[in-house]
Scaffold this motif. Structure first.
Motif, PDB file in Angstrom:
ATOM      1  N   SER A  61       0.811  -1.218   0.000  1.00  0.00           N
ATOM      2  CA  SER A  61       0.000   0.000   0.000  1.00  0.00           C
ATOM      3  C   SER A  61       0.843   1.267   0.000  1.00  0.00           C
ATOM      4  O   SER A  61       0.309   2.365   0.125  1.00  0.00           O
ATOM      5  CB  SER A  61      -0.927   0.011   1.221  1.00  0.00           C
TER       6      SER A  61
ATOM      7  N   GLU B 174      -0.109   3.981  -2.492  1.00  0.00           N
ATOM      8  CA  GLU B 174      -1.461   4.467  -2.258  1.00  0.00           C
ATOM      9  C   GLU B 174      -1.530   5.309  -0.992  1.00  0.00           C
ATOM     10  O   GLU B 174      -2.542   5.996  -0.761  1.00  0.00           O
ATOM     11  CB  GLU B 174      -2.430   3.287  -2.136  1.00  0.00           C
ATOM     12  N   THR B 175      -0.478   5.260  -0.191  1.00  0.00           N
ATOM     13  CA  THR B 175      -0.493   5.931   1.109  1.00  0.00           C
ATOM     14  C   THR B 175       0.268   7.247   1.105  1.00  0.00           C
ATOM     15  O   THR B 175      -0.206   8.251   1.649  1.00  0.00           O
ATOM     16  CB  THR B 175       0.126   5.018   2.188  1.00  0.00           C
TER      17      THR B 175
END
Length: 345
Positions: free
Chosen positions: A167, A170-171
């Motif tokens: 992630s 996306e973070t």
């Protein structure tokens, strides 16, 4: 044994293991590869691998991802100064960059080496214990520094995307820096001779043999294949050297900052090779750093900030080694777009 990343831990085959052991005196704890990608590590990586994969990134983090010797420390200093020291008056700027901008996986490298600057009584251990008395340094000083450093966190890693949190992009924002493999080979060879964590002893041609059997290209490709994601800024070391002001402006825009022209000009000067090399002795990990250096190599060939130039491989590599790296590059860049700077047709 499988890691959370899905990789299998495989000990090196006998011939390669013996060669690594003989030429890299810091690798006495043993060496492994992670399949199917072939990532190479010393065995203490196993203890930390899942912790790195599970590391919790925050939305305001900036993560600097590179293969070693691609301008990582330079980029760290640029980004940390932009974010935390735009007026060049932050008293924390005098702290080593590895404390202000932690090297996520440095613990496993240190634990591989006979020279441990994190023992009680050293600058790193005592600074960490004083600042975080409820934490155990044995759980990894740098892993915990990455967790505990002030927001926005500027974190460095040489791990590829496939060994980091899925992630990540996306973070938070990621800056990936790539460099010409021939210059990387020269710089990495010097680094591996200088730093006792590696302790390389052997001719440059032998190091080149190790290098072309390493995972430079999978690392760069993992970054390049993600370059169109809005949260990644993929840049080239050569562009940063050719026009540091322009590349600093690009990073400034990517991070959505609002610095003045004067601030940016001052940052470009402050983070120049000449200025950073003046701060070399305390710039990395504090006063204990020199205990990790080979003084003979330092006095003969220079320290961590050796030259900071492009194209120096022409003075350091034999024609045979240049040809070997060029052929390796040609084979590994066939599937890359023509816009990729190091592609050889």
């Amino acid at each position: 044994m499988a890691l959370k990343s899905g990789h299998r831990i495989v000990p090196l085959v006998f011939e390669e293991a013996v060669r690594q052991y003989k030429q890299f005196h810091g690798y006495q704890t043993g060496t492994i590869r992670l399949e199917p990608d072939g990532w190479f590590f010393t065995t203490p990586f196993i203890t930390f691998a899942d912790k790195y994969y599970d590391f919790k990134f925050k939305p305001n983090d900036v993560v600097i991802v590179t293969y070693p010797k691609c301008g990582t420390t330079w980029t760290q200093e640029i980004v940390w100064t932009m974010v935390h020291n735009p007026n060049l008056n932050n008293p924390k700027a005098s702290l080593p960059v590895m404390i202000r901008s932690p090297f996520l996986e440095l613990d496993f490298l240190i634990y591989s080496s006979p020279i441990d600057p994190t023992m009680p009584g050293t600058f790193l251990h005592d600074t960490f214990a004083q600042a975080h008395p409820n934490r155990n340094p044995k759980d990894g000083i740098f892993l915990q520094l990455a967790e505990l450093t002030e927001d926005p966190r500027i974190i460095k890693t040489h791990l590829p995307f496939s060994l980091l949190s899925p992630s990540l992009l996306e973070t938070c924002k990621v800056i990936y820096v790539a460099r010409d493999p021939k210059d990387v080979a020269v710089s990495y060879c010097h680094h591996s001779r200088l730093i006792k964590i590696h302790g390389f002893e052997g001719p440059t041609s032998d190091f080149v043999d190790h290098f072309v059997n390493d995972t430079f290209w999978p690392h760069l490709k993992e970054g390049w294949n993600r370059r169109k994601h809005p949260n990644i800024h993929y840049c080239f070391y050569e562009d940063m050297k050719a026009n540091p002001k322009e590349e600093t402006l690009r990073i400034h825009k990517f991070l959505d900052l609002n610095l003045t022209e004067s601030q940016l000009n001052n940052i470009v000067h402050y983070t120049s090779f000449q200025e950073m090399s003046k701060r070399e002795q305390d710039n990395l990990m504090g006063s204990d750093t020199r205990s990790m250096w080979n003084e003979e190599v330092f006095n003969k060939d220079g320290g961590f900030f050796r030259k900071g130039v492009t194209g120096d491989y022409k003075n350091k590599l034999s024609e045979e080694d240049i040809q070997k790296i060029n052929e390796w590059t040609k084979e590994n860049t066939r599937d890359l777009d023509d816009e990729f700077k190091y592609k050889i047709k």
